[in-house]
Design a protein around this motif. Structure first.
Motif, PDB file in Angstrom:
ATOM      1  N   TRP A 148      -8.112 -13.352   8.072  1.00 17.16           N
ATOM      2  CA  TRP A 148      -7.941 -11.990   7.575  1.00 17.16           C
ATOM      3  C   TRP A 148      -6.545 -11.480   7.906  1.00 17.16           C
ATOM      4  O   TRP A 148      -5.981 -11.807   8.950  1.00 17.16           O
ATOM      5  CB  TRP A 148      -8.958 -11.057   8.221  1.00 17.16           C
ATOM      6  N   GLY A 149      -6.027 -10.646   7.002  1.00 14.81           N
ATOM      7  CA  GLY A 149      -4.799  -9.932   7.304  1.00 14.81           C
ATOM      8  C   GLY A 149      -5.088  -8.669   8.085  1.00 14.81           C
ATOM      9  O   GLY A 149      -6.248  -8.358   8.397  1.00 14.81           O
ATOM     10  N   GLN A 150      -4.033  -7.929   8.401  1.00 13.99           N
ATOM     11  CA  GLN A 150      -4.185  -6.732   9.231  1.00 13.99           C
ATOM     12  C   GLN A 150      -4.532  -5.496   8.398  1.00 13.99           C
ATOM     13  O   GLN A 150      -4.905  -4.460   8.951  1.00 13.99           O
ATOM     14  CB  GLN A 150      -2.902  -6.471  10.026  1.00 13.99           C
ATOM     15  N   GLY A 151      -4.392  -5.591   7.083  1.00 17.91           N
ATOM     16  CA  GLY A 151      -4.743  -4.493   6.199  1.00 17.91           C
ATOM     17  C   GLY A 151      -3.554  -3.632   5.807  1.00 17.91           C
ATOM     18  O   GLY A 151      -2.555  -3.546   6.528  1.00 17.91           O
ATOM     19  N   THR A 152      -3.667  -2.998   4.651  1.00 19.27           N
ATOM     20  CA  THR A 152      -2.654  -2.059   4.171  1.00 19.27           C
ATOM     21  C   THR A 152      -3.377  -0.838   3.590  1.00 19.27           C
ATOM     22  O   THR A 152      -4.368  -0.973   2.885  1.00 19.27           O
ATOM     23  CB  THR A 152      -1.719  -2.714   3.138  1.00 19.27           C
ATOM     24  N   GLN A 153      -2.880   0.347   3.928  1.00 21.32           N
ATOM     25  CA  GLN A 153      -3.542   1.590   3.530  1.00 21.32           C
ATOM     26  C   GLN A 153      -3.194   1.948   2.088  1.00 21.32           C
ATOM     27  O   GLN A 153      -2.013   1.967   1.710  1.00 21.32           O
ATOM     28  CB  GLN A 153      -3.126   2.729   4.459  1.00 21.32           C
TER      29      GLN A 153
ATOM     30  N   GLY B  83       0.822  -1.206   0.000  1.00 22.43           N
ATOM     31  CA  GLY B  83       0.000   0.000   0.000  1.00 22.43           C
ATOM     32  C   GLY B  83       0.855   1.254   0.000  1.00 22.43           C
ATOM     33  O   GLY B  83       2.083   1.202   0.139  1.00 22.43           O
ATOM     34  N   GLY B  84       0.202   2.391  -0.163  1.00 24.79           N
ATOM     35  CA  GLY B  84       0.933   3.654  -0.159  1.00 24.79           C
ATOM     36  C   GLY B  84       0.100   4.781  -0.726  1.00 24.79           C
ATOM     37  O   GLY B  84      -1.118   4.655  -0.884  1.00 24.79           O
ATOM     38  N   LEU B  85       0.783   5.878  -1.015  1.00 22.96           N
ATOM     39  CA  LEU B  85       0.151   7.079  -1.571  1.00 22.96           C
ATOM     40  C   LEU B  85       0.468   7.151  -3.061  1.00 22.96           C
ATOM     41  O   LEU B  85       1.631   7.043  -3.462  1.00 22.96           O
ATOM     42  CB  LEU B  85       0.677   8.308  -0.851  1.00 22.96           C
ATOM     43  N   VAL B  86      -0.555   7.347  -3.869  1.00 21.70           N
ATOM     44  CA  VAL B  86      -0.380   7.419  -5.310  1.00 21.70           C
ATOM     45  C   VAL B  86      -1.336   8.465  -5.868  1.00 21.70           C
ATOM     46  O   VAL B  86      -2.408   8.710  -5.293  1.00 21.70           O
ATOM     47  CB  VAL B  86      -0.619   6.033  -5.954  1.00 21.70           C
ATOM     48  N   GLN B  87      -0.954   9.084  -6.965  1.00 19.46           N
ATOM     49  CA  GLN B  87      -1.826  10.048  -7.616  1.00 19.46           C
ATOM     50  C   GLN B  87      -2.902   9.340  -8.429  1.00 19.46           C
ATOM     51  O   GLN B  87      -2.707   8.197  -8.882  1.00 19.46           O
ATOM     52  CB  GLN B  87      -1.017  10.975  -8.521  1.00 19.46           C
ATOM     53  N   ALA B  88      -4.008  10.025  -8.622  1.00 20.71           N
ATOM     54  CA  ALA B  88      -5.080   9.481  -9.455  1.00 20.71           C
ATOM     55  C   ALA B  88      -4.525   9.113 -10.829  1.00 20.71           C
ATOM     56  O   ALA B  88      -3.721   9.859 -11.408  1.00 20.71           O
ATOM     57  CB  ALA B  88      -6.205  10.492  -9.585  1.00 20.71           C
ATOM     58  N   GLY B  89      -4.955   7.954 -11.326  1.00 25.56           N
ATOM     59  CA  GLY B  89      -4.455   7.461 -12.595  1.00 25.56           C
ATOM     60  C   GLY B  89      -3.256   6.547 -12.464  1.00 25.56           C
ATOM     61  O   GLY B  89      -2.860   5.891 -13.435  1.00 25.56           O
TER      62      GLY B  89
END
Length: 124
Positions: free
Chosen positions: A114-119, A9-15
């Motif tokens: 279930w896993g712990q999740g990723t943002q 997971g992480g931060l990404v721009q639209a598209g």
């Protein structure tokens, strides 16, 4: 018993694109169908995609169809979620889960592990 750990997971721009991974422990990974779910703040957990134990059958929520691809590598005990053309509304915590239902399920209560999740955060 199956333990699941998500990553990617992480931060990404639209598209943009991201690939999530879910590593499973336990010798019975290939006996389970796998699913990805997500939960945004203030919203219920929702189904994203599922894949059968063999990988031969997949299905998706309408909201991600054509943009996301679920796959698995039973030799590596890992399931993936390739996410392309990301939108701000895809922002959520993403969870992988394991179910004994042969072809997977869109119902969260049919998943045993279930896993712990990723943002995942998609900026506009």
């Amino acid at each position: 018993q199956v333990q699941l750990v998500e990553s990617g997971g992480g931060l990404v721009q639209a598209g943009g694109s991201l690939r999530l991974s879910c590593a499973a422990s336990g010798r019975t990974f290939s006996s389970y169908a796998m699913g990805w779910f997500r939960q945004a703040p203030g919203k219920e957990r929702e189904f994203v995609a599922a894949i059968s134990w063999s990988g031969g059958s997949t299905y998706y929520a309408d909201s991600v169809k054509g943009r996301f691809t679920i796959s698995r590598d039973n030799a590596k005990n890992t399931v993936y979620l390739q996410m392309n053309s990301l939108k701000p509304e895809d922002t959520a915590v993403y969870y992988c889960a394991a179910t004994p239902v042969v072809y997977g399920s869109s119902w969260f209560y049919e998943y045993d592990y279930w896993g712990q999740g990723t943002q995942v955060t998609v900026s506009s």
